[in-house]
Design a protein around this motif. Structure first.
Motif, PDB file in Angstrom:
ATOM      1  N   MET A 124       0.830  -1.203   0.000  1.00 56.93           N
ATOM      2  CA  MET A 124       0.000   0.000   0.000  1.00 56.93           C
ATOM      3  C   MET A 124       0.867   1.256   0.000  1.00 56.93           C
ATOM      4  N   LEU A 158      -1.021   4.485  -1.387  1.00 62.23           N
ATOM      5  CA  LEU A 158      -2.251   4.541  -0.590  1.00 62.23           C
ATOM      6  C   LEU A 158      -1.974   4.959   0.848  1.00 62.23           C
ATOM      7  N   LEU A 159      -0.800   4.605   1.353  1.00 60.62           N
ATOM      8  CA  LEU A 159      -0.382   4.987   2.699  1.00 60.62           C
ATOM      9  C   LEU A 159       0.971   5.672   2.615  1.00 60.62           C
ATOM     10  N   GLU A 209      -5.080   8.715   8.435  1.00 61.17           N
ATOM     11  CA  GLU A 209      -4.914   8.222   7.062  1.00 61.17           C
ATOM     12  C   GLU A 209      -5.322   6.749   6.962  1.00 61.17           C
ATOM     13  N   VAL A 264      -8.334   5.248   4.585  1.00 59.32           N
ATOM     14  CA  VAL A 264      -8.153   4.127   3.645  1.00 59.32           C
ATOM     15  C   VAL A 264      -9.153   3.015   3.979  1.00 59.32           C
ATOM     16  N   ARG A 265      -9.349   2.758   5.260  1.00 62.43           N
ATOM     17  CA  ARG A 265     -10.314   1.729   5.673  1.00 62.43           C
ATOM     18  C   ARG A 265     -11.721   2.077   5.195  1.00 62.43           C
ATOM     19  N   GLN A 285     -12.524   3.865   2.677  1.00 59.47           N
ATOM     20  CA  GLN A 285     -12.575   3.791   1.211  1.00 59.47           C
ATOM     21  C   GLN A 285     -12.545   2.356   0.722  1.00 59.47           C
ATOM     22  N   GLY A 336      -9.885   0.333   1.222  1.00 60.04           N
ATOM     23  CA  GLY A 336      -8.515   0.025   0.855  1.00 60.04           C
ATOM     24  C   GLY A 336      -8.062  -1.283   1.328  1.00 60.04           C
TER      25      GLY A 336
END
Length: 68
Positions: free
Chosen positions: A37, A42-43, A59, A63-64, A66, A68
Protein backbone atom coordinates in the motif's frame (compact mmCIF):
# COMPACT_ATOMS: atom_id res chain seq x y z
CA UNK A 1 -12.36 -4.92 14.27
CA UNK A 2 -11.25 -4.34 17.81
CA UNK A 3 -11.52 -0.84 19.29
CA UNK A 4 -7.75 -0.92 19.82
CA UNK A 5 -7.25 -1.14 16.04
CA UNK A 6 -8.81 2.31 15.63
CA UNK A 7 -8.30 3.94 19.02
CA UNK A 8 -4.92 2.42 19.75
CA UNK A 9 -3.85 0.37 22.71
CA UNK A 10 -3.64 1.89 26.16
CA UNK A 11 -0.14 3.23 26.64
CA UNK A 12 0.51 3.17 22.89
CA UNK A 13 2.24 5.80 20.77
CA UNK A 14 1.32 9.20 22.27
CA UNK A 15 1.22 10.74 18.77
CA UNK A 16 -1.49 8.30 17.74
CA UNK A 17 0.70 6.89 14.98
CA UNK A 18 0.27 3.22 14.12
CA UNK A 19 2.94 0.61 13.53
CA UNK A 20 2.66 -1.41 10.31
CA UNK A 21 1.20 -4.28 12.35
CA UNK A 22 -1.42 -2.01 13.94
CA UNK A 23 -2.28 -0.52 10.54
CA UNK A 24 -2.67 -4.04 9.11
CA UNK A 25 -5.02 -4.98 11.95
CA UNK A 26 -7.09 -1.82 11.46
CA UNK A 27 -7.35 -2.52 7.72
CA UNK A 28 -7.87 -6.25 8.23
CA UNK A 29 -5.01 -7.12 5.89
CA UNK A 30 -1.74 -9.01 6.27
CA UNK A 31 1.23 -6.89 7.38
CA UNK A 32 3.00 -7.41 4.04
CA UNK A 33 0.04 -5.70 2.33
CA UNK A 34 0.93 -2.48 4.20
CA UNK A 35 4.28 -2.32 2.36
CA UNK A 36 2.44 -2.78 -0.93
CA UNK A 37 0.00 0.00 0.00
CA UNK A 38 2.98 2.31 0.61
CA UNK A 39 4.41 1.37 -2.80
CA UNK A 40 1.00 2.05 -4.38
CA UNK A 41 0.78 5.46 -2.72
CA UNK A 42 -2.25 4.54 -0.59
CA UNK A 43 -0.38 4.99 2.70
CA UNK A 44 2.43 7.38 3.53
CA UNK A 45 4.80 6.58 6.40
CA UNK A 46 5.51 9.31 8.92
CA UNK A 47 9.05 10.29 9.84
CA UNK A 48 12.23 10.18 7.88
CA UNK A 49 14.70 7.63 6.64
CA UNK A 50 16.08 5.38 9.33
CA UNK A 51 13.05 5.85 11.57
CA UNK A 52 10.66 3.01 12.30
CA UNK A 53 7.67 3.19 10.00
CA UNK A 54 4.55 4.64 11.57
CA UNK A 55 1.32 5.67 9.92
CA UNK A 56 -1.18 8.40 10.65
CA UNK A 57 -4.21 6.95 12.38
CA UNK A 58 -6.42 9.34 10.38
CA UNK A 59 -4.91 8.22 7.06
CA UNK A 60 -5.33 4.54 7.94
CA UNK A 61 -8.95 5.19 8.93
CA UNK A 62 -9.57 7.04 5.64
CA UNK A 63 -8.15 4.13 3.65
CA UNK A 64 -10.31 1.73 5.67
CA UNK A 65 -13.44 3.75 4.93
CA UNK A 66 -12.58 3.79 1.21
CA UNK A 67 -12.32 0.03 1.26
CA UNK A 68 -8.51 0.02 0.86
Amino acid sequence: MSPEAVDGPPGGDPTGALTPEEAAEALQVRPDRIAAMVDEGLLHPLGGPGEAQRFSRAEVEAVRLQGG
